[in-house]
Design an enzyme around this catalytic site. Structure first.
Site, short mmCIF file in Angstrom:
data_model
loop_
_atom_site.label_atom_id
_atom_site.label_comp_id
_atom_site.label_asym_id
_atom_site.label_seq_id
_atom_site.Cartn_x
_atom_site.Cartn_y
_atom_site.Cartn_z
N TYR A 102 1.76 -1.22 5.44
CA TYR A 102 0.35 -0.98 5.15
C TYR A 102 -0.52 -1.43 6.32
O TYR A 102 -0.40 -2.57 6.78
CB TYR A 102 -0.05 -1.73 3.88
CG TYR A 102 -1.37 -1.32 3.31
CD1 TYR A 102 -1.60 0.01 2.95
CD2 TYR A 102 -2.40 -2.24 3.12
CE1 TYR A 102 -2.82 0.40 2.40
CE2 TYR A 102 -3.61 -1.86 2.58
CZ TYR A 102 -3.81 -0.54 2.22
OH TYR A 102 -5.02 -0.15 1.69
N GLU A 149 -2.81 6.47 -5.15
CA GLU A 149 -4.16 6.59 -4.59
C GLU A 149 -4.43 7.98 -4.02
O GLU A 149 -5.55 8.46 -4.08
CB GLU A 149 -4.36 5.53 -3.51
CG GLU A 149 -5.79 5.38 -3.07
CD GLU A 149 -6.06 4.04 -2.41
OE1 GLU A 149 -6.81 4.02 -1.43
OE2 GLU A 149 -5.51 3.01 -2.88
#
Length: 827
Positions: A318, A7
């Site tokens: 995360y 990403e």
């Protein structure tokens, strides 16, 4: 060759390091970093590299009616052309592709965008999806050993959000902006989640403004046993039989005061002892993490930005998760052992490992996408791997994990009730008997209140009595963390978007200060929406759309059906707006002026308003322009906020310049203008002194800035900067090289020995040259920010000047569009 797509660039670098065992090589392709080793190449995107937009024929706001956007076609276009081009080049050489974007709705959509780009180049290349919750060696290796397929339903839910937000935001933003005549950078922004969130803030402000305080009285007495004095408070039973402390009738308050003051002692009539178990907190989900970070001074956006960096570096899991239950494969004891021996965190880990059994707490939410936020066991070095701020957030996450595997705390409570005639006094004591999790998680209040042990019937002397008159207080404004919790309760936005929604409200000038306070424009926008299109600010409508997008993610609804339903809602709204355009415009225009008004112009009597030049800088101009051209400068640093305080001499509101940690009060602009001028002569100007007799003096500008400048300005522009604040002392000590007096700035506790102004500036230039980036010459841009800007493709002041502020804000965590514009103005 296998192509791995992540990403962001820092995630690509981290994954390349793990998979290559630190042996990767890096190169640049179209300005994009590519990491290569053993037949593999890894490249990072920059979040979304493809965006949704309307066709070009809809781009001119004046030629297209906003309602036309509802049924306009939607196009996908590259927003990061260099990254897309690089992805295409690498895809042509790939025999296999792995998509390793973040595993959430947004990450899945970003992965789908990459998937589509690869498929345009090669329809047959195998594409697999790898998912992980922390970028650690074990998780990354396991993810690549057990690849999965892309979740197209989850990506479609993210795409539906993009399309719906584009249509709602663009159509309503254009309608309000055109109605009010606000175009360019000053447009009036409306959003599907943004507007109901703004209504929450506005509604609270209305409650505060409408609040009518009531007077009440409270009574306190200092009681004494032996040499120990403690405070007790008068109470009585209300109509419902509950204990009440507030006395609403002044006569009754005076009567109780006379009773207590007229006695030397109170008799103990009741003693109640009890113990209370204080359970450890549940594991961190995103909302509770933001709440805890807020309590130690971090805004929602800043906290999430730091957490994302810690995640990418492999230090925590995360940070976007709803889960509050650790997964079965998490071994708390094994994770605790990673911290044993650490200078800061080791003692707490040791103490926890002494327990016979380690059983983590659990919250109410259990999901399967990501675990609660917790440390991975990889420990950064403070000041080396991470900054002080990053370490503070990291330690918060570690200690929250510690708390969840710690013992409960035990409190001992003692309530004493004493009586004087018919008046009763109570004292509540509490003592922490077993600190439990508080020993390892020092973020909760553990203040004790000592009350001595007494017996029923015992006499306590009354040392003093106090009667306090008070007023009821209005409700408090939402802090950012409380606002995010409320948004979560109402179904507004997602764990990934709520903090960004608040940041947009700041960027668009709808809220200011912290806790957030709505501007007059915000009040007007919500008022207009309520009167003419209440669904725009309805949390129910937005929450319903969120449920519909969840249905897409679970395969129970189709993207087209949900977006069509949303278009129908918007058409109904525009049907109500159509006949009220002029009224809405007048209402908004008035509020826009109210937010910018300082007071009367001394030359013509019209209003002085804060204005912004086409270059982005702020100044004060007269509303009577062009008949009156009176202007006053404002400092170049920060964004002006008009304060409630008014200058007694000029009748103008004072101004504060909002610039993060450099925020300062500028004061009355007319006072600053009056203070402008030249001060003491310091010496000969090095540029023109020999030829034209120019001299250096301390100058104060109308904007409030100070400098050492030549008396022959503008013929000679030689100048040296000086601090804005503090009294400048010209000492008797002189610089041998430049023959100028040394300066001392008196501001705060310690004086700042500035020294020779020329030497000081030369040292500053040398430091900037050593920093390696001209970006760091800008106020508020440090090494970490430069690194983020470079990752976004901005490597110089020239790049920054040419960049789109909104695009930079989207790409660089912790940086707003307004902040970028201020840098551009300085650059």
């Amino acid at each position: 060759m296998e192509l791995i797509i992540t990403e962001k660039d820092n995630a690509a670098r981290r994954i390349a390091d793990i998979l290559s065992g630190g042996t990767y090589d890096s190169s640049r392709e179209n300005g994009v970093n590519v990491y290569e080793w053993g037949g593999k190449r890894c490249v990072g995107l920059s979040g979304h590299v493809v965006g949704v937009d309307f066709p070009a024929e809809y781009s001119d706001w004046r030629d297209v009616e906003p309602v036309e956007l509802i049924d306009a076609s939607i196009e996908k276009t590259a927003t990061k052309e260099n990254i897309v081009a690089t992805l295409r080049i690498l895809s042509r050489r790939a025999e296999r592709v792995a998509i390793a974007t973040d595993y959430d709705r947004e990450g899945e959509l970003i992965g789908k965008e990459a998937y589509d780009i690869v498929r345009e180049v090669d329809e047959d290349v195998p594409i697999r999806r790898v998912r992980f919750s922390s970028i650690t060696e074990n998780e990354v290796q396991n993810a690549f050993n057990e690849p999965d397929e892309l979740d197209f339903d989850l990506a479609a839910a993210g795409e539906a959000r993009q399309i719906i937000d584009l249509i709602w935001g663009a159509a309503l933003t254009r309608f309000l902006s055109l109605s009010a005549g606000q175009l360019g950078n000053d447009f009036i922004s409306v959003g599907r989640v943004q507007s109901p969130t703004l209504k929450l803030i506005v509604d609270r402000e209305r409650e505060i403004q409408a609040f009518d305080p009531e007077t009440y009285w409270e009574l306190f007495a200092d009681l004494q046993k032996s040499e120990t004095t403690f405070e007790a408070q008068y109470f009585y039973r209300d109509e419902d039989g509950n204990e009440a402390e507030r006395v609403w009738a002044e006569a009754r308050a005076d009567e109780v005061y006379e009773t207590l003051s007229g006695h030397d002692a109170a008799t103990v009539v009741d003693v109640n002892r009890r113990t209370r178990t204080d359970a450890p907190p549940a594991p961190f989900n995103t909302t509770q993490f933001i709440r805890a970070a807020s309590a130690i001074g971090y805004s929602a956006k800043r906290a999430m930005s730091i957490a994302e960096d810690l995640y990418t570096a492999g230090y925590i899991t995360y940070p976007r998760t709803d889960n509050t239950v650790y997964p079965d494969d998490l071994d708390p004891e094994e994770l605790l052992e990673e911290f044993v021996g650490h200078s800061t965190l080791g003692d707490s880990a040791d103490s926890l490992l002494e327990a016979d059994e380690i059983q983590p707490t659990e919250g109410d939410e259990e999901t399967t996408d990501h675990p609660p936020i917790h440390p991975t066991g990889e420990i950064p070095s403070r000041g080396g791997d991470v900054s002080d701020d990053e370490w503070e957030i990291y330690e918060l996450v570690v200690r929250r994990f510690y708390a969840t595997v710690a013992d409960p705390a035990e409190w001992e409570h003692l309530k004493v009730v004493a009586e004087v005639d018919d008046a009763r006094l109570k004292a509540n004591g509490k003592r922490l008997v077993e600190p439990g999790y508080h020993d390892v998680y020092p973020y909760f209040n553990t203040t004790e209140n000592y009350v001595p042990d007494v017996e029923t019937g015992e006499e306590l002397s009354i040392e003093s009595v106090e009667l306090e008159e008070k007023e009821t207080q209005p409700p408090r404004r939402y802090g950012q963390s409380r606002l995010i919790e409320t948004m979560e309760d109402l179904g507004l936005g997602t764990k990934s978007t709520r903090h960004n929604t608040i940041e947009k409200l700041y960027d668009r000038g709808y809220i200011e200060s912290d806790p957030p306070r709505p501007t007059k424009l915000a009040m007007a926008v919500v008022d207009a929406a309520e009167n003419y299109a209440d669904r725009v600010v309805s949390e129910g409508m937005t929450a319903q759309l969120e449920e519909d997008m969840d249905a897409i993610a679970s395969g129970e609804a189709e993207l087209e059906d949900v977006t069509d339903e949303s278009r129908e809602m918007l058409e109904e709204i525009f049907a109500n707006l159509a006949d009220s355009r002029e009224e809405i415009g007048d209402h908004l225009r008035k509020s826009l002026k109210d937010d910018k008004r300082l007071g009367p112009c001394p030359e013509c009597g019209e209003d002085l308003l804060v204005r912004q030049s086409r270059h982005g800088s702020y100044f004060i101009g007269c509303d009577g322009y062009p008949d009156c051209e009176n202007t006053l400068p404002l400092p170049s640093t920060g964004k002006p906020l008009i304060m409630d305080g008014e200058c007694e001499e000029h009748g103008l509101n004072e101004v504060k310049m909002l610039a993060g940690r450099q925020t300062f009060v500028h004061g009355c602009p007319l006072c600053k203008a009056d203070e402008a001028g030249e001060g003491e002569i310091l010496g000969i100007c090095p540029d023109c002194g020999d030829e034209h007799d120019g001299e250096l003096v301390i100058k104060t500008l109308q904007s409030g800035s100070r400098l050492v400048g030549c008396t022959r300005y503008p013929d000679c522009e030689y100048s040296l900067p000086l601090p804005r604040r503090g009294e400048i002392e010209v000492t008797d000590e002189h610089c041998e090289e430049h023959e100028l007096p040394e300066l001392v700035v008196h501001s705060g506790d310690e004086p700042w020995e500035l020294g020779c102004p020329i030497c000081n500036y030369q040292e500053f230039q040398a430091r900037e040259a050593d920093s390696g980036s001209d970006l760091e010459s800008l106020d508020g841009v440090g090494a970490k920010t430069v690194e983020k800007l470079v990752d976004a493709g901005i490597e110089s002041l020239e790049d920054l000047s040419d960049a789109d502020p909104d695009a930079v804000a989207d790409d660089v965590d912790g940086v707003s569009a307004d902040r970028v514009r201020s840098w551009q103005a300085k650059a």
